[in-house]
Design a protein around this motif. Structure first.
Motif, short mmCIF file in Angstrom:
data_model
loop_
_atom_site.label_atom_id
_atom_site.label_comp_id
_atom_site.label_asym_id
_atom_site.label_seq_id
_atom_site.Cartn_x
_atom_site.Cartn_y
_atom_site.Cartn_z
N VAL A 80 0.84 -1.19 0.00
CA VAL A 80 0.00 0.00 0.00
C VAL A 80 0.88 1.25 0.00
CG1 VAL A 80 -1.74 1.26 1.34
CG2 VAL A 80 -1.77 -1.23 1.29
N THR A 81 0.48 2.25 -0.76
CA THR A 81 1.19 3.52 -0.74
C THR A 81 0.79 4.29 0.51
OG1 THR A 81 1.16 3.59 -3.15
CG2 THR A 81 1.59 5.66 -2.01
N PRO A 82 1.75 4.71 1.31
CA PRO A 82 1.41 5.46 2.52
C PRO A 82 0.74 6.79 2.16
CG PRO A 82 3.73 4.80 2.53
CD PRO A 82 3.18 4.49 1.18
N PRO A 83 -0.10 7.31 3.06
CA PRO A 83 -0.75 8.59 2.78
C PRO A 83 0.28 9.71 2.60
CG PRO A 83 -1.25 7.84 5.02
CD PRO A 83 -0.47 6.77 4.36
N GLN A 84 0.01 10.59 1.66
CA GLN A 84 0.92 11.69 1.35
C GLN A 84 0.48 13.01 1.97
OE1 GLN A 84 3.94 11.20 -0.68
NE2 GLN A 84 3.34 9.23 0.17
N THR A 85 -0.76 13.04 2.49
CA THR A 85 -1.29 14.26 3.12
C THR A 85 -2.12 13.86 4.34
OG1 THR A 85 -3.37 14.22 1.88
CG2 THR A 85 -1.51 15.39 0.86
N VAL A 86 -2.42 14.84 5.20
CA VAL A 86 -3.27 14.54 6.36
C VAL A 86 -4.67 14.14 5.90
CG1 VAL A 86 -2.02 15.90 8.05
CG2 VAL A 86 -3.84 16.97 6.76
N GLU A 87 -5.13 14.73 4.80
CA GLU A 87 -6.46 14.37 4.29
C GLU A 87 -6.51 12.91 3.83
OE1 GLU A 87 -10.31 14.60 4.02
OE2 GLU A 87 -9.12 16.25 4.79
N GLU A 88 -5.44 12.44 3.19
CA GLU A 88 -5.36 11.03 2.79
C GLU A 88 -5.37 10.12 4.01
OE1 GLU A 88 -2.24 9.99 0.05
OE2 GLU A 88 -2.82 11.57 -1.36
N LEU A 89 -4.66 10.51 5.08
CA LEU A 89 -4.66 9.73 6.31
C LEU A 89 -6.07 9.68 6.90
CD1 LEU A 89 -3.29 8.20 8.67
CD2 LEU A 89 -2.78 10.43 9.67
N ARG A 90 -6.69 10.85 7.03
CA ARG A 90 -8.04 10.94 7.59
C ARG A 90 -9.02 10.07 6.79
NH1 ARG A 90 -8.48 16.22 7.21
NH2 ARG A 90 -7.87 16.72 9.34
N GLU A 91 -9.01 10.21 5.47
CA GLU A 91 -9.95 9.47 4.62
C GLU A 91 -9.63 7.98 4.61
OE1 GLU A 91 -12.79 10.61 3.45
OE2 GLU A 91 -12.23 12.46 4.47
N GLY A 92 -8.35 7.62 4.67
CA GLY A 92 -7.98 6.20 4.71
C GLY A 92 -8.51 5.52 5.96
N VAL A 93 -8.36 6.17 7.11
CA VAL A 93 -8.86 5.59 8.37
C VAL A 93 -10.38 5.52 8.33
CG1 VAL A 93 -9.03 5.91 10.87
CG2 VAL A 93 -6.85 6.33 9.70
N ARG A 94 -11.03 6.60 7.89
CA ARG A 94 -12.50 6.60 7.78
C ARG A 94 -12.98 5.50 6.85
NH1 ARG A 94 -13.56 13.06 6.99
NH2 ARG A 94 -13.38 13.65 9.19
N GLY A 95 -12.19 5.20 5.82
CA GLY A 95 -12.56 4.19 4.85
C GLY A 95 -12.23 2.77 5.29
N GLY A 96 -11.65 2.62 6.47
CA GLY A 96 -11.38 1.28 7.00
C GLY A 96 -10.04 0.69 6.58
N ALA A 97 -9.04 1.52 6.32
CA ALA A 97 -7.71 1.01 5.96
C ALA A 97 -7.21 0.03 7.03
CB ALA A 97 -6.72 2.17 5.80
#
Length: 176
Positions: A17-34
């Motif tokens: 998996v490509t690690p999140p590149q922004t805080v928004e990607e981190l936030r959305e990834g966790v919300r999406g069940g990463a």
């Protein structure tokens, strides 16, 4: 043994998996069940300003740290140091965020400041009510989640040792 298996599995999964590149990607990834992530939230009967200042002050003190440890290698122990960086900022009149990044080796391009480990959203709900949401890893950082919530409440809390409680590691704290 269970911790080792979990860490190996986490490494295998995150290697794909490509690690999140922004805080928004981190936030959305966790919300999406990463995989291997979680979000926790709590409300506090404190003003936004008091809550943000307490989180920022303690994160600056405790989460800007280099963690050094060793693992067995073929020709002796392998020493590895990981630098963690915390930075907090206002994002609106009654909103702020605290971000924790690390510069450990991982797959994919490393964003400026390091890979994103954790994000704390702080939001003033009313004059004396503040909500906090923390997004991050579900493995190894439980004590950091607990510390952030304690700081938000105004409680005195020792600096958390992480990941996985910091066993066998040394910690060098950096001023912010």
């Amino acid at each position: 043994m269970k911790r080792i298996v979990i860490l190996i599995m986490a490494g295998l999964v995150t290697g794909c998996v490509t690690p999140p590149q922004t805080v928004e990607e981190l936030r959305e990834g966790v919300r999406g069940g990463a995989a291997f992530t979680k979000m926790e939230q709590q409300g506090f009967n404190r003003s936004f300003a008091e809550t943000f200042e307490a989180v920022k002050k303690n994160a600056d003190k405790c989460l800007n740290v280099t963690v050094t440890g060793s693992t067995p290698g073929n020709y002796g122990p392998i020493i590895e140091s990981v630098r963690y960086r915390s930075h907090s900022k206002m994002t609106g009149k009654k909103t702020a965020e605290m971000v924790l990044q690390q510069d450990a080796r991982a797959t994919g391009k490393m964003p400026e400041g390091g890979y994103f480990v954790m994000l704390t959203d702080i939001e003033g709900a009313s004059s004396n009510k503040t909500n906090i949401k923390i997004y991050g890893s579900s493995v190894g950082y439980d004590n950091v989640f607990k510390s952030i919530f304690a700081w938000a409440q105004g409680q005195k809390q020792d600096c958390p040792k992480f990941p996985l409680g910091g066993s066998g590691k040394s910690f060098t704290y950096h001023g912010n």
